[in-house]
Scaffold this motif. Structure first.
Motif, short mmCIF file in Angstrom:
data_model
loop_
_atom_site.label_atom_id
_atom_site.label_comp_id
_atom_site.label_asym_id
_atom_site.label_seq_id
_atom_site.Cartn_x
_atom_site.Cartn_y
_atom_site.Cartn_z
N GLN A 1 -8.37 6.29 6.80
CA GLN A 1 -9.18 6.80 7.76
C GLN A 1 -10.91 6.07 7.97
N GLN B 1 -9.86 4.74 2.89
CA GLN B 1 -10.10 6.34 2.75
C GLN B 1 -10.80 7.05 2.75
N TYR C 1 0.75 -1.17 0.18
CA TYR C 1 0.04 -0.54 0.12
C TYR C 1 0.94 1.02 -0.21
N ARG C 2 0.27 1.81 -0.89
CA ARG C 2 0.96 3.52 -0.83
C ARG C 2 0.41 4.52 -1.19
N GLY C 3 -1.13 4.62 -0.85
CA GLY C 3 -1.68 6.14 -0.18
C GLY C 3 -0.96 6.65 0.66
N ASN C 4 -1.98 7.08 1.05
CA ASN C 4 -2.46 7.57 2.18
C ASN C 4 -2.78 6.85 3.36
N ASP C 5 -2.63 7.38 5.01
CA ASP C 5 -3.62 6.79 6.19
C ASP C 5 -5.42 6.41 6.01
N ARG D 1 -0.66 1.54 9.99
CA ARG D 1 -0.17 2.94 9.10
C ARG D 1 -2.24 3.08 9.10
N CYS D 2 -3.34 2.71 9.51
CA CYS D 2 -4.87 3.04 9.33
C CYS D 2 -4.86 3.50 11.05
#
Length: 501
Positions: free
Chosen positions: A344, A357, A338-342, A386-387
């Motif tokens: 959410q 997200q 996974y390379r995206g943002n945290d 990372r979540c």
């Protein structure tokens, strides 16, 4: 002087009246043509609009779109003059099929060989099928849900064919389409596909029941779905072949362009994979869906890598839902790819766990674990560091109450029910815990929640909201499809800002 007979006089007046009607009709047509707000629209735009209306018709003879041909002469001529509006005639009344087919002229056709109530093809379609056999260049889509004898007659090239769907067992002959279908990109087949076939040379999307994993055309795939009951074939295409983890990994290694993989693992798969110095790297893989009934099958995630996973959906039987050996490889794979943002959002959706997200946007990074118990959220969260959930969504069925994981980062809580729930929603009572549930909670959304009996439910919600500490005060309550009187709403507004959707 010749007297005019009564009948002659009547005919004279009738002819004058008819002349006036003709003149009125012509004036109306001229008025529509000159004063219509759509008169400046290009005919191509009108055709596009009519095509959109045509696509929205229902399957129960929904031909409402044809009403546009009765508006004015320009609209009628435009609709009748566009062959693409008349190519799909499998869901229209039988008596209309010949006229539809005639109006389609030479436009590409979606050919559907379907079951009817008598389990036989429509007699009115026989002439259409005969025409397609002689002119396969008109065939754009082919869907077969009845007897496959028609397939054996298609021995000529189909240069415009784009998709093939079969929902019955069909044996494709060696000379199918003369071996030529350069635009055929998508095949959905519940039966067997030949191991090698030139008409499959440009295939990019495949959903198949039985397939030879080492077939040449498999290397060009960008989307592969092997659903429940699928099996492998040997190089002859006539015998079933046992599937092993090793053979599957070797096949995936050759699918260098794969972007989407949907895989249901057979129960009898050989899970022993030979030691690999490096994992199978699927550089373009964005979406991965897997289902398995054995803990050992989860080891496949130890042999896969991807550059940027956007969606991972893993599901397993309830018997292994709490087994760390089945869950850890999935989470570790997601964390490494996974390379995206945290992430959410946390979603408890009818017994499954999802990570998003955003809960509403499509094509966003997400992780779904179906069959996983939300009560084990703490252990799961440790596997996906990372979540950082900010939003918790609980979607419930008629007999289910949510199991809310304790999470100090949740700022927004959304609870919805498939059917109106006669209970409140099982929110943890402030009285039984020294600390408030989700101390960061600021917004509460309720959808399709019943407050019956009101005498107990509304005060219970007020008490739950008002008893939270000032440092964890809920600022907004949003209600949708929650039957409440104005008096109940005003009562709630004494403790919180209420919005009705």
């Amino acid at each position: 002087m010749t007297l005019i007979q009564p009948q002659q006089l009547e005919d004279l007046y009738d002819s004058k009246i008819e002349a006036h009607f003709v003149e009125i009709r012509l004036l109306r047509e001229q008025r529509n043509a000159d004063c219509s707000k759509t008169r400046k629209l290009p005919l191509e735009v009108l055709s596009t609009i009519f095509g959109a209306l045509n696509c929205r018709r229902t399957r129960s003879y929904g031909l409402e779109w044809i009403a546009v041909t009765h508006i004015c002469r320009v609209w009628r001529n435009t609709a009748l003059g566009d062959p693409t509006l008349w190519v799909d005639f499998t869901d229209v009344p039988r008596k209309w099929i010949p006229e539809y087919f005639a109006r389609s002229k030479a436009a590409p056709l979606p050919v559907r060989l379907l079951h009817t109530f008598s389990c036989e093809p429509l007699d009115e379609l026989d002439s259409v099928f005969d025409h397609v056999v002689e002119h396969p260049e008109r065939m754009k889509q082919l869907e077969i849900a009845a007897g496959g004898t028609f397939v054996g007659r298609l021995t000529k090239p189909a240069p415009l064919l784009e998709s093939l769907v079969t929902s019955v067992q069909v044996n494709f002959p060696p000379n199918f389409l003369g071996g030529v279908a350069p635009r055929l990109k998508s095949v959905t087949c519940c039966g067997r596909l030949p191991p090698e076939a030139s008409w499959l040379a440009n295939l990019t999307k495949l959903e198949c029941g039985e397939v030879h994993l080492e077939a040449t055309y498999m290397s060009n795939l960008t989307s592969l779905k092997l659903d429940w009951g699928w099996g492998g074939l040997d190089a002859t295409g006539e015998r079933s072949q046992d599937i092993s983890m090793t053979s599957l990994l070797l096949a995936l290694e050759k699918m260098t362009m794969l972007q989407r993989l949907d895989l249901y693992f057979p129960n009898d798969i050989d899970t022993a994979a030979f030691p690999r110095p490096t994992p199978v790297y699927l550089h373009h893989l964005r979406s991965l869906t897997v289902h398995f009934n054995q803990v050992a099958i989860a080891s496949i995630f130890n042999h896969l890598r991807a550059d940027a996973i956007e969606q991972l959906d893993a599901s397993w039987s309830q018997t292994i839902s709490s087994t760390p050996a089945a869950i850890e490889p999935v989470c570790q794979f997601f964390e490494s790819c996974y390379r995206g943002n945290d992430l959410q959002s946390l979603v408890q959706n009818f017994g499954r766990l999802e990570m998003h997200q955003s809960p509403t946007a499509e094509g966003i990074p997400s992780l779904t674990l179906r069959g996983y118990k939300p009560a084990n959220f703490a252990s799961f969260k440790s596997l996906v560091p990372r979540c950082t959930p900010r939003l918790l969504v609980a979607r419930l069925d008629s007999s289910q109450s949510p199991i809310f994981p304790e999470c100090n980062t949740i700022e927004e809580l959304r609870i919805s029910a498939r059917f109106s729930k006669p209970i409140l929603f099982g929110l943890p009572e402030i009285d039984v815990s020294p600390e408030p549930f989700c101390p960061s909670l600021r917004r509460l959304y309720l959808t399709n929640i019943s407050f019956v009996p009101k005498a107990r439910r509304v005060p219970q919600l007020k008490r739950w909201i008002s008893k939270r500490k000032s440092t964890s005060k809920i600022e907004l309550l949003v209600l949708k499809d929650c039957p409440l009187s104005k008096k109940d709403i005003e009562s709630l507004r004494k403790v919180i800002d209420v919005r009705i959707l």
